[in-house]
Design an enzyme around this catalytic site. Structure first.
Site, short mmCIF file in Angstrom:
data_model
loop_
_atom_site.label_atom_id
_atom_site.label_comp_id
_atom_site.label_asym_id
_atom_site.label_seq_id
_atom_site.Cartn_x
_atom_site.Cartn_y
_atom_site.Cartn_z
N SER A 13 31.67 57.15 81.36
CA SER A 13 30.70 56.18 80.87
C SER A 13 30.15 55.29 81.98
O SER A 13 30.87 54.44 82.51
CB SER A 13 31.35 55.30 79.79
OG SER A 13 30.56 54.16 79.52
N LYS A 45 33.85 59.63 69.24
CA LYS A 45 32.68 59.79 68.37
C LYS A 45 33.03 60.63 67.15
O LYS A 45 32.69 60.28 66.02
CB LYS A 45 31.53 60.45 69.14
CG LYS A 45 30.85 59.55 70.14
CD LYS A 45 29.81 60.29 70.96
CE LYS A 45 28.71 60.90 70.11
NZ LYS A 45 27.67 61.55 70.90
N ARG A 56 23.21 62.79 77.07
CA ARG A 56 22.66 63.71 78.08
C ARG A 56 21.85 64.85 77.46
O ARG A 56 21.07 65.50 78.15
CB ARG A 56 23.79 64.29 78.94
CG ARG A 56 24.53 63.25 79.76
CD ARG A 56 25.53 63.88 80.73
NE ARG A 56 26.52 64.72 80.12
CZ ARG A 56 27.70 64.31 79.66
NH1 ARG A 56 28.01 63.03 79.71
NH2 ARG A 56 28.56 65.15 79.13
N GLY A 182 29.36 47.45 74.40
CA GLY A 182 28.32 47.66 75.40
C GLY A 182 28.32 46.62 76.51
O GLY A 182 28.69 45.47 76.30
N ASN A 183 27.90 47.06 77.68
CA ASN A 183 27.74 46.16 78.81
C ASN A 183 26.79 45.02 78.47
O ASN A 183 26.96 43.90 78.96
CB ASN A 183 27.21 46.96 80.01
CG ASN A 183 26.82 46.09 81.16
OD1 ASN A 183 27.65 45.46 81.78
ND2 ASN A 183 25.52 46.03 81.45
#
Length: 197
Positions: A13, A45, A56, A182-183
């Site tokens: 990630s 997931k 991707r 999340g960042n």
């Protein structure tokens, strides 16, 4: 007892790479202990019922994601290079050895710098051993742990506990009963921590 930030990540990630650049300082400023927990994103997931393709595989999404990654890397003044492969499971497992040795932060930082900062090939065991050395760990003991049934069982157990807790992706941070995914949620995490002092 200090409060904990449980940080769930996978070395595949890039957003976890970005988050870990900031999390140690966030934790220190808030007087929290940062706990590193490796998962497997594709497995997470599926455990959460998400059977969709990876980022991707979605061409319009990967284009926007790449732009976002580059923006965040520029904002953090951090290098960003896609790794030569995504064979990161051994690196994830090795985190548990680093945790046992009290070197999780050093190992995770060194590993992410190699994988996403320099773009090395994680399938190269020489790179994993070099990472161990950089983090102050015994490279032979680390790779022996990864190759052992004990190491693999510990990694399996850590993943199972994460999914039972509701971990569905990465980076994902748990504090108290709050979840930050999340960042781009680090500001919310910092705000929450400052309000709870």
């Amino acid at each position: 007892m200090s409060r904990k930030i449980d940080f769930y990540f996978d070395f595949i990630s890039p957003f976890s790479y970005l988050a870990q650049l900031k999390l140690p300082e966030i934790a220190r400023k808030a007087g929290c202990e940062l706990e590193y927990w490796p998962i497997d994103i594709p497995e997470a997931k599926i455990a959460a019922g998400n059977y969709g393709p990876s980022n991707r595989e979605v061409v319009p999404k990967i284009k926007v994601m790449m732009a976002d990654l580059n923006r965040w890397a520029h904002k953090y003044d951090a290098p960003l290079r896609f790794p030569a492969s995504f064979a990161c499971k051994d690196w994830n497992c090795a985190t548990l050895y680093a945790r046992e040795q009290g070197k999780a932060e050093a190992y995770v930082a060194a590993a992410y710098n190699l994988i996403w900062g320099q773009g090395i090939d994680p399938s190269d065991r020489g790179e994993l051993r070099a990472c161990a050395t950089e983090a102050g760990l015994d490279p032979e003991a680390l790779t022996a742990f990864v190759d052992s049934s004990l190491g693999q069982n510990e990694y399996r157990k850590a993943r199972s506990l994460a999914y039972q807790r509701g971990v569905f992706g990465a980076p994902l941070m748990f504090v108290d009963d709050q979840i930050f995914w999340g960042n781009d949620r680090l500001d919310f995490l910092q705000e929450y921590l400052s309000q709870q002092k």
